[in-house]
Design an enzyme around this catalytic site. Structure first.
Site, mmCIF file in Angstrom:
data_model
loop_
_atom_site.group_PDB
_atom_site.id
_atom_site.type_symbol
_atom_site.label_atom_id
_atom_site.label_comp_id
_atom_site.label_asym_id
_atom_site.label_seq_id
_atom_site.Cartn_x
_atom_site.Cartn_y
_atom_site.Cartn_z
ATOM 1 N N SER A 146 0.823 -1.197 0.000
ATOM 2 C CA SER A 146 0.000 0.000 0.000
ATOM 3 C C SER A 146 0.865 1.258 0.000
ATOM 4 C CB SER A 146 -0.963 -0.034 1.192
ATOM 5 O OG SER A 146 -1.886 1.014 1.125
ATOM 6 N N ASP A 299 -1.023 1.095 -4.644
ATOM 7 C CA ASP A 299 -1.811 -0.033 -5.150
ATOM 8 C C ASP A 299 -3.233 0.382 -5.526
ATOM 9 O OD1 ASP A 299 -2.552 0.264 -2.432
ATOM 10 O OD2 ASP A 299 -3.249 -1.803 -2.335
ATOM 11 N N ASP A 301 -5.878 1.711 -3.946
ATOM 12 C CA ASP A 301 -7.116 1.496 -3.196
ATOM 13 C C ASP A 301 -7.521 2.744 -2.404
ATOM 14 O OD1 ASP A 301 -5.152 1.245 -1.248
ATOM 15 O OD2 ASP A 301 -5.809 -0.713 -0.525
#
Length: 571
Positions: A146, A299, A301
């Site tokens: 992340s 990533d 998100d």
């Protein structure tokens, strides 16, 4: 120390490759203090899966810790999912070694006779969640850390519904992993079972994102000027395509941050929660007079949204603000279409703003509140199959629209944020004014987060001690307000400190404490599930009679938060 040394010496055996043995041997010979941190524990699953620094050792991300996790998952799937041909899908992000690690994971699955769909190149995490269901897989893996620093990588596990693993599967998988010896990992791939995938899944994912994120037919999308930055991450392969397919034509990409790069060379941290990370994007927005800035983490998100305030300056929304505006936009749309009938819900978390609960209630919609981590919001959907999930988010810059993806999704959330901004602009308003209108109708809510880093074995002990002290010596007053309740999610008890009445908390146990005063001030504390940090969340609120007084009320709330931080000796 002798236990750690014995554990380290096991990595000098023939089970491990020469490179790994040499790395450990050097640490032993130089009596490196780093040896303790590498071996004092095994890598654990947290709120975002398994995440840590790369390198040799049981407390590091490497071929063997990932291999053991995959072998344990393979064993669990074989034992518990009774199918002739098990299937998994694997994605990875831009981080160092992600591609190599993804192939290692694919090798182990295939060696266990499990069919593998492996993305040809880096892909956004929400596409992995989508692909699990789209391809009819039994599980999915994404290799990512992340927004952590460059030296990190990680491993997130998804179940057949596209959501991250939750009980009972998480403990079942971990139980399998923890009983495995490294020598039991099957690394010899069956290449016939590994299928490379790409464009077909991309096209299906983008189409679904646009269908869910393109909310209104009344939007003039060509009139919204957007600046987008991928912060050197994976979103560059999906967000621009989604914006174009939705009809947004005035999109400007921060070119210096376009190229995926695991070093994240232009930012201190690739975290869109940090204003500094989006500085190049906001600078470009000011240069070209853009309406909105969108930045995503590596990533893809999480998303950061910056919009123009009442004075025309770019202002980074926090995750709570973005969540509230987007949730109300969705609710309003559902109401206009006559689809709200009492069978709908939105999702939030225990450390996110309570304002979203109020907004949902004003539309006659309930808010389900879960533990921190999007896997719990995905579980809400799984646990309520007869109800409609409208959308949901959390304070840490994550949002999910509908349930076609079962994780926070910066691709679809980007489209939704742009829909809000475009529609507001053509109606003579703005994204920020829409937020202020919500504050006028409810209260002005201001949230703030402090993260205190405590690295290594000693740091972990310090974090536990801080939480233990808060439990044994509860705060009775916050900024002159009596504390009404103390919610301890580890003991599953909410205690009213005034009446001394105790109420059970109907959520899984978690190491979280939340103080709430009579006036609605909240302070929450929890250890991060993915970083060596303890996090403190502050939420204060006050009435706002009209938009023109927003700056004054916000300043008062900011001052209140700073007083609380000083009072708790956290600065």
């Amino acid at each position: 120390m002798s236990k750690i040394l014995d554990k380290a010496k096991q990595w000098l055996t023939a089970t491990f490759d020469t490179e790994t043995q040499q790395e450990i041997q050097q640490l032993i010979e130089t009596n490196s203090s780093d040896l303790d941190d590498r071996f004092y524990k095994d890598m654990e699953f947290g709120t975002g899966g398994m995440r840590g620094i790369m390198g040799a050792g049981t407390n590091r991300i490497n071929k063997y810790t990932l291999g053991r996790a995959t072998q344990g998952l393979s064993n669990y799937l074989i034992e518990n999912v009774k199918k002739e041909q098990l299937k998994v899908v694997i994605a990875y992000d831009c981080r160092h070694n992600s591609k190599k690690f993804a192939k290692t994971v694919a090798d182990v699955f295939s060696a266990n006779n499990i069919k593998v769909f492996l993305f040809e190149d880096l892909r956004a995490t929400p596409e992995l969640s989508f692909a699990v269901k789209h391809l009819g897989c039994d599980a999915g893996i994404v290799l990512t850390a992340s927004h952590n620093p460059p030296e990190y990588n990680g491993y997130k596990v998804y179940w057949a519904d596209g959501g991250q693993i939750v009980p009972p599967h998480d403990s079942g998988i971990i139980g399998n992993v923890n009983t495995l010896e490294f020598s039991e990992i099957k690394f010899n791939a069956n290449e016939d079972l590994i299928e490379i995938i790409g464009k077909d899944v991309d096209d299906a994912f983008i189409e679904a994102s646009v269908k869910n994120g393109k909310i209104s037919n009344q939007v003039d999308r060509k009139n919204l000027k957007i600046v987008f930055t991928s912060l050197h991450g994976t979103s560059i392969v999906s967000v621009p395509d989604a914006l174009a397919k939705a009809g947004y034509t005035d999109v400007h990409i921060v070119e210096e941050q376009r190229e995926p790069n695991g070093d994240f060379p232009t930012v201190k941290s690739p975290n869109p929660e940090e204003p500094e990370a989006l500085k190049m994007a906001t600078d470009l927005a000011n240069k070209i007079d853009a309406d909105i800035v969108i930045g995503t983490d590596p990533d893809c998100d999480r998303l950061g949204v910056a919009v123009r305030d009442l004075d025309g300056n770019m202002k980074l929304m926090n995750g709570n603000q973005t969540m509230v505006v987007m949730t109300e936009f969705l609710l309003k749309k559902w109401k206009e279409e006559g689809k709200i009938n009492g069978n709908q819900f939105v999702g939030s978390t225990i450390v996110s703003t309570e304002l979203v609960n109020q907004v949902a209630a004003s539309y006659g919609v309930e808010t389900n509140v879960a533990l921190t981590g999007f896997k719990w919001i995905a579980k809400m959907i799984r646990d309520n199959p007869s109800k409609d999930f409208i959308g949901g988010g959390e304070e840490s810059f994550g949002y999910m629209v509908g349930d076609f993806v079962r994780d926070k999704d910066a691709v679809t959330a980007t489209l939704l944020a742009c829909e809000v901004a475009a529609l507001a602009k053509q109606n003579g308003s703005s994204f920020y004014e829409e937020l202020l209108n919500i504050y006028v109708r409810n209260n002005f809510y201001k949230e703030h987060l402090i993260s205190i880093t405590k690295k290594g074995m000693d740091g972990a002990a310090e974090i536990q001690q801080m939480l233990s002290d808060m439990r044994s010596n509860p705060v009775l007053e916050i900024d002159g307000e009596k504390v009404a309740t103390l919610s301890d999610y580890d003991s599953s008890i909410q205690k009213n400190l005034i009446t001394v009445k105790e109420t059970a908390i109907d959520l899984p146990k978690s190491n979280v404490l939340i103080y709430q005063t009579e006036n609605g001030t909240r302070v929450a504390a929890r250890p991060s599930g993915t970083e060596p940090k303890i996090k403190f969340y502050f939420s204060v609120n006050a009435p706002l009679d009209k938009i023109e007084n927003a700056e004054k009320v916000e300043a008062e709330l900011d001052a209140k938060i700073q007083r609380i931080i000083k009072e708790m000796k956290l600065n």
